[in-house]
Each structure stands twice: as structure tokens, then as C-alpha cells.
Design a protein around this motif. Structure first.
Motif, PDB file in Angstrom:
ATOM      1  N   ALA A  23       0.818  -1.214   0.000  1.00 29.11           N
ATOM      2  CA  ALA A  23       0.000   0.000   0.000  1.00 29.11           C
ATOM      3  C   ALA A  23       0.853   1.266   0.000  1.00 29.11           C
ATOM      4  O   ALA A  23       0.536   2.243  -0.691  1.00 29.11           O
ATOM      5  CB  ALA A  23      -0.930  -0.011   1.204  1.00 29.11           C
ATOM      6  N   MET A  24       1.941   1.271   0.737  1.00 29.56           N
ATOM      7  CA  MET A  24       2.799   2.467   0.801  1.00 29.56           C
ATOM      8  C   MET A  24       3.505   2.712  -0.524  1.00 29.56           C
ATOM      9  O   MET A  24       3.565   3.843  -0.998  1.00 29.56           O
ATOM     10  CB  MET A  24       3.830   2.313   1.926  1.00 29.56           C
ATOM     11  CG  MET A  24       3.229   2.303   3.308  1.00 29.56           C
ATOM     12  SD  MET A  24       2.389   3.851   3.701  1.00 29.56           S
ATOM     13  CE  MET A  24       3.772   4.959   3.759  1.00 29.56           C
ATOM     14  N   CYS A  25       4.021   1.665  -1.131  1.00 24.84           N
ATOM     15  CA  CYS A  25       4.702   1.822  -2.423  1.00 24.84           C
ATOM     16  C   CYS A  25       3.727   2.326  -3.475  1.00 24.84           C
ATOM     17  O   CYS A  25       4.055   3.204  -4.265  1.00 24.84           O
ATOM     18  CB  CYS A  25       5.308   0.505  -2.876  1.00 24.84           C
ATOM     19  SG  CYS A  25       6.606  -0.107  -1.807  1.00 24.84           S
ATOM     20  N   ARG A  26       2.548   1.761  -3.487  1.00 25.44           N
ATOM     21  CA  ARG A  26       1.546   2.171  -4.464  1.00 25.44           C
ATOM     22  C   ARG A  26       1.162   3.628  -4.287  1.00 25.44           C
ATOM     23  O   ARG A  26       1.052   4.376  -5.255  1.00 25.44           O
ATOM     24  CB  ARG A  26       0.310   1.284  -4.360  1.00 25.44           C
ATOM     25  CG  ARG A  26      -0.781   1.709  -5.339  1.00 25.44           C
ATOM     26  CD  ARG A  26      -1.890   0.749  -5.360  1.00 25.44           C
ATOM     27  NE  ARG A  26      -1.381  -0.444  -6.017  1.00 25.44           N
ATOM     28  CZ  ARG A  26      -2.055  -1.541  -6.220  1.00 25.44           C
ATOM     29  NH1 ARG A  26      -3.296  -1.624  -5.802  1.00 25.44           N
ATOM     30  NH2 ARG A  26      -1.539  -2.567  -6.817  1.00 25.44           N
ATOM     31  N   ALA A  27       0.969   4.073  -3.051  1.00 26.88           N
ATOM     32  CA  ALA A  27       0.574   5.462  -2.797  1.00 26.88           C
ATOM     33  C   ALA A  27       1.651   6.433  -3.267  1.00 26.88           C
ATOM     34  O   ALA A  27       1.349   7.463  -3.879  1.00 26.88           O
ATOM     35  CB  ALA A  27       0.289   5.665  -1.310  1.00 26.88           C
ATOM     36  N   VAL A  28       2.905   6.112  -3.004  1.00 24.42           N
ATOM     37  CA  VAL A  28       4.002   6.995  -3.405  1.00 24.42           C
ATOM     38  C   VAL A  28       4.155   7.013  -4.919  1.00 24.42           C
ATOM     39  O   VAL A  28       4.327   8.072  -5.531  1.00 24.42           O
ATOM     40  CB  VAL A  28       5.320   6.563  -2.728  1.00 24.42           C
ATOM     41  CG1 VAL A  28       6.500   7.297  -3.318  1.00 24.42           C
ATOM     42  CG2 VAL A  28       5.234   6.780  -1.236  1.00 24.42           C
ATOM     43  N   LEU A  29       4.085   5.858  -5.546  1.00 22.19           N
ATOM     44  CA  LEU A  29       4.320   5.790  -6.987  1.00 22.19           C
ATOM     45  C   LEU A  29       3.150   6.323  -7.801  1.00 22.19           C
ATOM     46  O   LEU A  29       3.344   6.857  -8.886  1.00 22.19           O
ATOM     47  CB  LEU A  29       4.634   4.353  -7.399  1.00 22.19           C
ATOM     48  CG  LEU A  29       5.984   3.840  -6.900  1.00 22.19           C
ATOM     49  CD1 LEU A  29       6.116   2.369  -7.188  1.00 22.19           C
ATOM     50  CD2 LEU A  29       7.115   4.622  -7.526  1.00 22.19           C
ATOM     51  N   GLU A  30       1.922   6.196  -7.305  1.00 21.37           N
ATOM     52  CA  GLU A  30       0.778   6.698  -8.058  1.00 21.37           C
ATOM     53  C   GLU A  30       0.612   8.203  -7.925  1.00 21.37           C
ATOM     54  O   GLU A  30      -0.089   8.808  -8.722  1.00 21.37           O
ATOM     55  CB  GLU A  30      -0.505   5.994  -7.615  1.00 21.37           C
ATOM     56  CG  GLU A  30      -0.594   4.581  -8.124  1.00 21.37           C
ATOM     57  CD  GLU A  30      -1.875   3.888  -7.706  1.00 21.37           C
ATOM     58  OE1 GLU A  30      -2.612   4.442  -6.864  1.00 21.37           O
ATOM     59  OE2 GLU A  30      -2.129   2.779  -8.219  1.00 21.37           O
ATOM     60  N   SER A  31       1.262   8.801  -6.939  1.00 21.31           N
ATOM     61  CA  SER A  31       1.125  10.248  -6.777  1.00 21.31           C
ATOM     62  C   SER A  31       1.914  11.004  -7.843  1.00 21.31           C
ATOM     63  O   SER A  31       1.610  12.151  -8.129  1.00 21.31           O
ATOM     64  CB  SER A  31       1.585  10.671  -5.381  1.00 21.31           C
ATOM     65  OG  SER A  31       2.963  10.406  -5.232  1.00 21.31           O
TER      66      SER A  31
END
Length: 75
Positions: A23-31
């Protein structure tokens, strides 16, 4: 045997569509605007996740084949 093969193929195609980001990787990369970085990270995670399973499968097959050969020789 044929049923196991069909189930294996169906399972393989479902695994190809899996997303492996936390979840953390996805949030950072999708921003960010560049989505190719997110796809690259996801591919890397999938690669790192698949390699141990392949190694275990190969070792398991080798052990199975060894035991089945020894059973044929004893008969």
C-alpha cells in the motif's frame, strides 16, 4: 491428469494479472506523473516473488521423481 493441467493453466493466467505492490509503495508511486516507474517497481516485485516458488517447484519435482523411481525399482 488433464483436469490438473487445465486448472494449472487457468491459475497461471490469474497470477499474471496480480499486483504485488504494498500500500505504501503504491501510494508513493501513483502520486507522481510518471506511471512507468510504478510499472517497473511492480514488475520487479513480481520477479522477486516468483523466483523462490520456481526453485521450490523444481526441488519438489526432483524429490518426487527420485521417490517414484525408487518405488519402481523395488517392485
Amino acid at each position: 491428469m488433464k483436469k490438473k493441467g487445465i486448472i494449472s493453466i487457468i491459475t497461471f493466467f490469474f497470477v499474471l494479472q496480480a499486483k504485488a505492490q504494498c500500500a505504501m509503495c503504491r501510494a508513493v508511486l501513483e502520486s507522481g506523473e510518471d506511471q512507468s516507474a510504478a510499472e517497473g517497481i511492480n514488475d520487479g516485485i513480481m520477479f522477486l516473488m516468483v523466483v523462490p516458488y520456481i526453485l521450490v517447484a523444481v526441488i519438489g519435482f526432483y524429490v518426487y521423481r527420485t521417490f517414484s523411481k525408487s518405488k519402481r525399482v523395488k517392485k
